[in-house]
Design a protein around this motif. Structure first.
Motif, PDB file in Angstrom:
ATOM      1  N   LEU A 113      33.337  30.295  37.842  1.00  0.00           N
ATOM      2  CA  LEU A 113      34.497  31.351  37.610  1.00  0.00           C
ATOM      3  C   LEU A 113      33.720  32.503  37.602  1.00  0.00           C
ATOM      4  CD1 LEU A 113      37.147  32.695  37.618  1.00  0.00           C
ATOM      5  CD2 LEU A 113      37.437  32.187  35.533  1.00  0.00           C
ATOM      6  N   ILE A 114      33.544  33.536  38.583  1.00  0.00           N
ATOM      7  CA  ILE A 114      32.742  34.624  38.611  1.00  0.00           C
ATOM      8  C   ILE A 114      33.401  36.019  38.049  1.00  0.00           C
ATOM      9  CG2 ILE A 114      31.485  36.488  39.746  1.00  0.00           C
ATOM     10  CD1 ILE A 114      30.720  34.009  41.346  1.00  0.00           C
ATOM     11  N   GLY A 115      33.482  36.605  37.031  1.00  0.00           N
ATOM     12  CA  GLY A 115      34.243  37.499  36.464  1.00  0.00           C
ATOM     13  C   GLY A 115      33.973  39.053  37.388  1.00  0.00           C
ATOM     14  N   ALA A 116      34.919  39.604  37.976  1.00  0.00           N
ATOM     15  CA  ALA A 116      34.954  40.781  38.611  1.00  0.00           C
ATOM     16  C   ALA A 116      34.164  41.865  38.235  1.00  0.00           C
ATOM     17  CB  ALA A 116      36.353  41.378  38.950  1.00  0.00           C
ATOM     18  N   SER A 117      33.693  42.051  37.006  1.00  0.00           N
ATOM     19  CA  SER A 117      32.843  42.881  36.784  1.00  0.00           C
ATOM     20  C   SER A 117      31.330  42.393  36.607  1.00  0.00           C
ATOM     21  CB  SER A 117      33.179  43.682  35.433  1.00  0.00           C
ATOM     22  OG  SER A 117      34.241  44.399  35.905  1.00  0.00           O
ATOM     23  N   ALA A 118      31.202  41.312  37.079  1.00  0.00           N
ATOM     24  CA  ALA A 118      29.845  40.682  36.761  1.00  0.00           C
ATOM     25  C   ALA A 118      28.993  41.257  37.734  1.00  0.00           C
ATOM     26  CB  ALA A 118      29.723  39.278  37.152  1.00  0.00           C
ATOM     27  N   SER A 119      27.499  41.748  37.563  1.00  0.00           N
ATOM     28  CA  SER A 119      26.805  42.408  38.421  1.00  0.00           C
ATOM     29  C   SER A 119      26.114  41.352  39.279  1.00  0.00           C
ATOM     30  CB  SER A 119      25.711  43.402  37.711  1.00  0.00           C
ATOM     31  OG  SER A 119      24.816  42.422  36.991  1.00  0.00           O
ATOM     32  N   LEU A 120      25.533  41.861  40.664  1.00  0.00           N
ATOM     33  CA  LEU A 120      24.967  41.142  41.432  1.00  0.00           C
ATOM     34  C   LEU A 120      23.540  40.738  40.853  1.00  0.00           C
ATOM     35  CD1 LEU A 120      25.106  42.752  44.842  1.00  0.00           C
ATOM     36  CD2 LEU A 120      26.671  41.378  43.819  1.00  0.00           C
ATOM     37  N   PHE A 150      40.491  34.628  44.964  1.00  0.00           N
ATOM     38  CA  PHE A 150      40.405  35.630  44.239  1.00  0.00           C
ATOM     39  C   PHE A 150      41.578  35.556  43.425  1.00  0.00           C
ATOM     40  CE2 PHE A 150      38.027  36.173  47.943  1.00  0.00           C
ATOM     41  CZ  PHE A 150      36.866  37.109  47.810  1.00  0.00           C
ATOM     42  N   GLU A 151      41.315  35.733  42.041  1.00  0.00           N
ATOM     43  CA  GLU A 151      42.261  35.764  41.058  1.00  0.00           C
ATOM     44  C   GLU A 151      42.904  37.266  40.691  1.00  0.00           C
ATOM     45  OE1 GLU A 151      40.964  33.353  37.878  1.00  0.00           O
ATOM     46  OE2 GLU A 151      41.065  31.534  39.083  1.00  0.00           O
ATOM     47  N   PHE A 152      44.107  37.658  40.713  1.00  0.00           N
ATOM     48  CA  PHE A 152      44.527  38.795  40.248  1.00  0.00           C
ATOM     49  C   PHE A 152      45.515  38.545  39.184  1.00  0.00           C
ATOM     50  CE2 PHE A 152      43.749  39.169  45.046  1.00  0.00           C
ATOM     51  CZ  PHE A 152      43.258  40.236  45.063  1.00  0.00           C
ATOM     52  N   ALA A 153      45.638  39.713  38.206  1.00  0.00           N
ATOM     53  CA  ALA A 153      46.662  39.559  37.201  1.00  0.00           C
ATOM     54  C   ALA A 153      47.322  40.828  37.221  1.00  0.00           C
ATOM     55  CB  ALA A 153      45.493  39.658  35.978  1.00  0.00           C
ATOM     56  N   ARG A 154      48.231  40.918  36.650  1.00  0.00           N
ATOM     57  CA  ARG A 154      49.277  41.892  36.215  1.00  0.00           C
ATOM     58  C   ARG A 154      50.154  41.681  35.215  1.00  0.00           C
ATOM     59  NH1 ARG A 154      53.833  42.710  40.917  1.00  0.00           N
ATOM     60  NH2 ARG A 154      54.856  40.591  40.806  1.00  0.00           N
ATOM     61  N   LYS A 155      50.856  42.783  34.668  1.00  0.00           N
ATOM     62  CA  LYS A 155      51.749  42.410  33.360  1.00  0.00           C
ATOM     63  C   LYS A 155      52.621  41.293  33.504  1.00  0.00           C
ATOM     64  CE  LYS A 155      53.151  45.033  30.279  1.00  0.00           C
ATOM     65  NZ  LYS A 155      52.720  45.637  29.065  1.00  0.00           N
ATOM     66  N   GLU A 156      53.117  41.005  34.577  1.00  0.00           N
ATOM     67  CA  GLU A 156      54.054  40.068  34.887  1.00  0.00           C
ATOM     68  C   GLU A 156      53.516  38.612  35.192  1.00  0.00           C
ATOM     69  OE1 GLU A 156      54.312  43.013  36.377  1.00  0.00           O
ATOM     70  OE2 GLU A 156      55.777  43.952  35.356  1.00  0.00           O
ATOM     71  N   LYS A 164      45.314  43.783  49.969  1.00  0.00           N
ATOM     72  CA  LYS A 164      45.960  42.595  49.258  1.00  0.00           C
ATOM     73  C   LYS A 164      46.144  42.899  47.908  1.00  0.00           C
ATOM     74  CE  LYS A 164      44.987  40.678  53.062  1.00  0.00           C
ATOM     75  NZ  LYS A 164      45.247  40.495  54.125  1.00  0.00           N
ATOM     76  N   ARG A 165      45.553  43.957  47.317  1.00  0.00           N
ATOM     77  CA  ARG A 165      45.839  44.117  45.742  1.00  0.00           C
ATOM     78  C   ARG A 165      47.055  45.273  45.695  1.00  0.00           C
ATOM     79  NH1 ARG A 165      45.231  47.854  41.935  1.00  0.00           N
ATOM     80  NH2 ARG A 165      44.573  49.642  43.111  1.00  0.00           N
ATOM     81  N   LEU A 183      41.886  42.957  40.471  1.00  0.00           N
ATOM     82  CA  LEU A 183      41.053  41.644  40.799  1.00  0.00           C
ATOM     83  C   LEU A 183      40.505  41.168  39.478  1.00  0.00           C
ATOM     84  CD1 LEU A 183      39.829  39.757  42.553  1.00  0.00           C
ATOM     85  CD2 LEU A 183      38.240  41.394  43.289  1.00  0.00           C
ATOM     86  N   THR A 184      40.671  40.165  38.935  1.00  0.00           N
ATOM     87  CA  THR A 184      39.864  39.728  37.411  1.00  0.00           C
ATOM     88  C   THR A 184      38.776  38.859  37.936  1.00  0.00           C
ATOM     89  OG1 THR A 184      41.561  37.997  37.402  1.00  0.00           O
ATOM     90  CG2 THR A 184      42.050  40.251  36.169  1.00  0.00           C
ATOM     91  N   GLY A 185      38.786  37.957  38.858  1.00  0.00           N
ATOM     92  CA  GLY A 185      37.532  37.039  38.971  1.00  0.00           C
ATOM     93  C   GLY A 185      37.819  36.429  40.430  1.00  0.00           C
ATOM     94  N   ILE A 186      36.533  35.575  40.724  1.00  0.00           N
ATOM     95  CA  ILE A 186      36.476  34.969  41.786  1.00  0.00           C
ATOM     96  C   ILE A 186      36.192  33.558  41.352  1.00  0.00           C
ATOM     97  CG2 ILE A 186      35.283  34.638  43.946  1.00  0.00           C
ATOM     98  CD1 ILE A 186      34.291  37.882  43.508  1.00  0.00           C
ATOM     99  N   ARG A 187      36.909  32.441  41.897  1.00  0.00           N
ATOM    100  CA  ARG A 187      36.737  31.308  41.730  1.00  0.00           C
ATOM    101  C   ARG A 187      36.250  30.276  42.863  1.00  0.00           C
ATOM    102  NH1 ARG A 187      39.377  27.502  37.736  1.00  0.00           N
ATOM    103  NH2 ARG A 187      40.433  29.477  37.043  1.00  0.00           N
ATOM    104  N   VAL A 188      35.035  29.968  42.494  1.00  0.00           N
ATOM    105  CA  VAL A 188      34.396  29.212  43.807  1.00  0.00           C
ATOM    106  C   VAL A 188      34.214  27.741  43.367  1.00  0.00           C
ATOM    107  CG1 VAL A 188      32.267  28.972  45.116  1.00  0.00           C
ATOM    108  CG2 VAL A 188      32.923  31.107  43.962  1.00  0.00           C
TER     109      VAL A 188
END
Length: 195
Positions: free
Chosen positions: A73-80, A139-145, A163-164, A170-175
């Motif tokens: 699980l790679i967080g969306a803000s993880a740097s290259l 790709f994992e997305f989150a919203r209040k609901e 897509k957003r 977009l919170t993360g990328i699951r591989v």
């Protein structure tokens, strides 16, 4: 869309706070991770810029899912840079992320470019889209609901920006972890190291 100027630069301290901001302001907010592509956002006007560096989306985890199926699980803000240096991630995927990071941009930019931004913006020079497609990422997305996941095939059917939903991040990328006997290869043709 209006040509209004940026009114505020928002810095939420948690994912919940970021999602609350999006729920209230929706189309008026531009979520930013590393902010390397902000200059390339021509024609996209927002009243608020939201800096996501403080919401905890910069982690990289290797875990077990349902029925023992492993995943990264790679967080969306993880740097290259973080992807390139993460030993467990690279061990799981035959060093593909280390090789990718070695040829991506310059070192200062690799420190700023985020996995989510590189995958989401999908510029012609973006490194992650072909890798994530080949690895069958989601790709994992989150919203209040709530939350939702979107497979790479669907995510890259058309431009990912479409897509957003306006009230989600977009919170993360699951591989999924593949067969350890299968080697993952990555090569990038360029005339110069960072071309």
């Amino acid at each position: 869309m209006s040509t209004s100027k940026i009114e505020a630069w928002l810095r939420p301290d948690s994912l919940e706070e970021a999602l609350s901001i999006l729920a209230l302001k929706r189309d008026d907010v531009a979520p930013l991770g590393g902010s390397t592509s902000i200059a390339r956002m021509a024609g996209i006007q927002r009243r608020f810029m939201m800096d996501l560096r403080g919401v905890g989306l910069n982690t990289i985890e290797i875990g077990d899912g349902d029925a023992g199926a492993g995943f990264a699980l790679i967080g969306a803000s993880a740097s290259l840079t973080a992807l390139g240096r993460h030993e467990a991630l690279n061990a799981a995927f035959c060093g593909v992320f280390a090789r990718m990071a070695d040829t991506a941009a310059s070192e200062p930019l690799r420190n700023m470019i985020t996995a989510g931004g590189n995958a989401f913006q999908a510029f012609t020079w973006s490194e992650l889209p072909p890798i994530l497609l080949a690895l069958n990422a989601s790709f994992e997305f989150a919203r209040k609901e709530g939350r939702r996941a979107l497979g790479a095939d669907d995510f890259y059917q058309g431009h990912p920006r479409t897509k957003r939903r306006p009230d989600e991040l977009l919170t993360g990328i699951r591989v999924p972890l593949g067969d350890p006997k299968v080697e993952v290869l990555y090569d990038r043709f360029s005339l110069a190291r960072n071309d």
